[in-house]
Scaffold this motif. Structure first.
Motif, short mmCIF file in Angstrom:
data_model
loop_
_atom_site.label_atom_id
_atom_site.label_comp_id
_atom_site.label_asym_id
_atom_site.label_seq_id
_atom_site.Cartn_x
_atom_site.Cartn_y
_atom_site.Cartn_z
N ASN A 136 56.92 79.58 90.37
CA ASN A 136 57.81 79.52 89.22
C ASN A 136 59.18 78.99 89.65
O ASN A 136 59.77 79.50 90.60
CB ASN A 136 57.95 80.91 88.59
CG ASN A 136 56.65 81.39 87.98
OD1 ASN A 136 55.87 80.59 87.48
ND2 ASN A 136 56.42 82.69 88.03
N VAL A 137 59.67 77.98 88.95
CA VAL A 137 60.97 77.41 89.24
C VAL A 137 61.70 77.20 87.91
O VAL A 137 61.17 76.56 87.00
CB VAL A 137 60.85 76.06 89.98
CG1 VAL A 137 62.25 75.50 90.27
CG2 VAL A 137 60.06 76.21 91.27
N ARG A 138 62.90 77.75 87.82
CA ARG A 138 63.71 77.61 86.61
C ARG A 138 64.74 76.52 86.85
O ARG A 138 65.52 76.57 87.81
CB ARG A 138 64.38 78.94 86.28
CG ARG A 138 63.37 80.07 86.09
CD ARG A 138 64.05 81.43 85.93
NE ARG A 138 64.75 81.54 84.65
CZ ARG A 138 66.06 81.50 84.52
NH1 ARG A 138 66.84 81.35 85.58
NH2 ARG A 138 66.61 81.60 83.31
N ILE A 139 64.77 75.53 85.96
CA ILE A 139 65.55 74.30 86.18
C ILE A 139 66.54 74.07 85.05
O ILE A 139 66.19 74.20 83.87
CB ILE A 139 64.60 73.09 86.29
CG1 ILE A 139 63.61 73.29 87.45
CG2 ILE A 139 65.39 71.80 86.48
CD1 ILE A 139 62.43 72.33 87.40
N LEU A 140 67.76 73.71 85.41
CA LEU A 140 68.77 73.25 84.46
C LEU A 140 68.91 71.75 84.64
O LEU A 140 69.17 71.27 85.76
CB LEU A 140 70.11 73.95 84.70
CG LEU A 140 71.31 73.45 83.88
CD1 LEU A 140 71.05 73.61 82.38
CD2 LEU A 140 72.58 74.19 84.29
N LEU A 141 68.75 70.99 83.58
CA LEU A 141 68.75 69.54 83.62
C LEU A 141 70.06 69.00 83.03
O LEU A 141 70.40 69.31 81.89
CB LEU A 141 67.56 69.03 82.81
CG LEU A 141 67.18 67.55 82.87
CD1 LEU A 141 66.99 67.10 84.31
CD2 LEU A 141 65.91 67.31 82.06
N VAL A 142 70.79 68.22 83.83
CA VAL A 142 72.12 67.75 83.42
C VAL A 142 72.20 66.23 83.51
O VAL A 142 72.16 65.66 84.62
CB VAL A 142 73.23 68.37 84.30
CG1 VAL A 142 74.61 67.98 83.75
CG2 VAL A 142 73.08 69.88 84.37
N ASP A 143 72.29 65.57 82.38
CA ASP A 143 72.47 64.12 82.31
C ASP A 143 72.97 63.80 80.92
O ASP A 143 72.54 64.42 79.94
CB ASP A 143 71.16 63.38 82.60
CG ASP A 143 71.38 61.91 82.92
OD1 ASP A 143 71.75 61.15 81.99
OD2 ASP A 143 71.20 61.52 84.08
N ASP A 144 73.87 62.83 80.81
CA ASP A 144 74.45 62.55 79.50
C ASP A 144 73.62 61.56 78.67
O ASP A 144 74.00 61.22 77.56
CB ASP A 144 75.89 62.04 79.62
CG ASP A 144 76.01 60.74 80.39
OD1 ASP A 144 75.12 60.46 81.21
OD2 ASP A 144 76.99 60.00 80.18
N HIS A 145 72.48 61.13 79.18
CA HIS A 145 71.60 60.22 78.44
C HIS A 145 70.32 60.94 78.04
O HIS A 145 69.56 61.42 78.91
CB HIS A 145 71.27 58.98 79.28
CG HIS A 145 72.45 58.09 79.51
ND1 HIS A 145 73.18 58.11 80.69
CD2 HIS A 145 73.04 57.16 78.72
CE1 HIS A 145 74.16 57.23 80.61
NE2 HIS A 145 74.10 56.65 79.42
#
Length: 219
Positions: free
Chosen positions: A4-13
């Protein structure tokens, strides 16, 4: 990679986030717990969600990826930062590492390396694609004899001052800077004057050119 991996995704597109999301959610047990399109939103979500891995672009509005990474590592030290960006110059890689990132890949390598990078960082193991690793090795072997550059420039300014530079370059007025940072307009004006004096600049156009040239912000 069955963990299990919890991911925050950050990109302005949006389209980039969609593509990365598809690669990540194909891995069993991996979950996108949040998405952000600005650096400031990323800091807020990381503080709230405490993800295992933050996938961070460098070119972001409001707060660039370097400053967002610094603040995330401070507020959520258990969260690892993986920079995924189009930039592959030594100065940008070095600044990302100084900001606390433990992984770095360029977007053109995402299909090949993203899953492996996230898996490594979720285990608190650094990850650098081969070209980036080779670049870092060559820099280490020849020694960093340069003076000035991003590292020295960054040390001239406090984290708060770098935030203010980002907002000013984004076109914010002193009043808008004050509102964004929760300070008085007079304090924002004082910070601005101190920044200009410390860097030996005399106009906003000079500050914009200086910030972009030294990668304090991205154009």
């Amino acid at each position: 990679m069955l963990r299990n991996v919890r991911i925050l995704l950050v990109d302005d597109h949006d389209v980039v986030r969609q593509g990365l999301r598809g690669l990540l959610t194909a891995q069993p047990g991996w979950e996108i717990v949040g998405e952000a399109s600005t650096g400031r939103q990323a800091v807020h979500l990381a503080r709230e969600l405490h993800p295992d891995v933050v996938i961070m672009d460098i070119t972001l509005p409001e707060l660039n990826g370097f400053e967002a990474s610094r603040q995330i590592r401070k507020s959520s030290p258990e969260s690892e930062v993986l920079v995924v960006t189009m930039h592959d110059s030594e100065s940008v890689v070095r600044e990302a590492l100084d900001a606390g990132a433990r992984g770095y890949i360029v977007k053109t390598d995402a299909v090949r390396h993203l899953a492996g990078a996230v898996d490594a960082l979720s285990k608190h193991t650094p990850f650098f694609a081969s070209a980036i690793a080779q670049m870092l090795l060559e820099e280490y072997l020849r020694g960093d004899q340069r003076h000035g550059g991003v590292r020295a420039i960054g040390k001239r300014l406090t984290p708060r001052e770098r935030e203010i530079v980002q907002l000013l370059v984004d076109g914010k007025s002193n009043k808008e800077v004050a509102a964004a940072l929760g300070i008085s307009t007079r304090t924002a004006e004082k910070h601005r004057a101190n920044i200009m004096q410390r860097l030996g600049l005399h106009s906003m156009s000079e500050l914009v050119r200086f910030a972009i040239r030294n990668r304090l912000v991205q154009p």
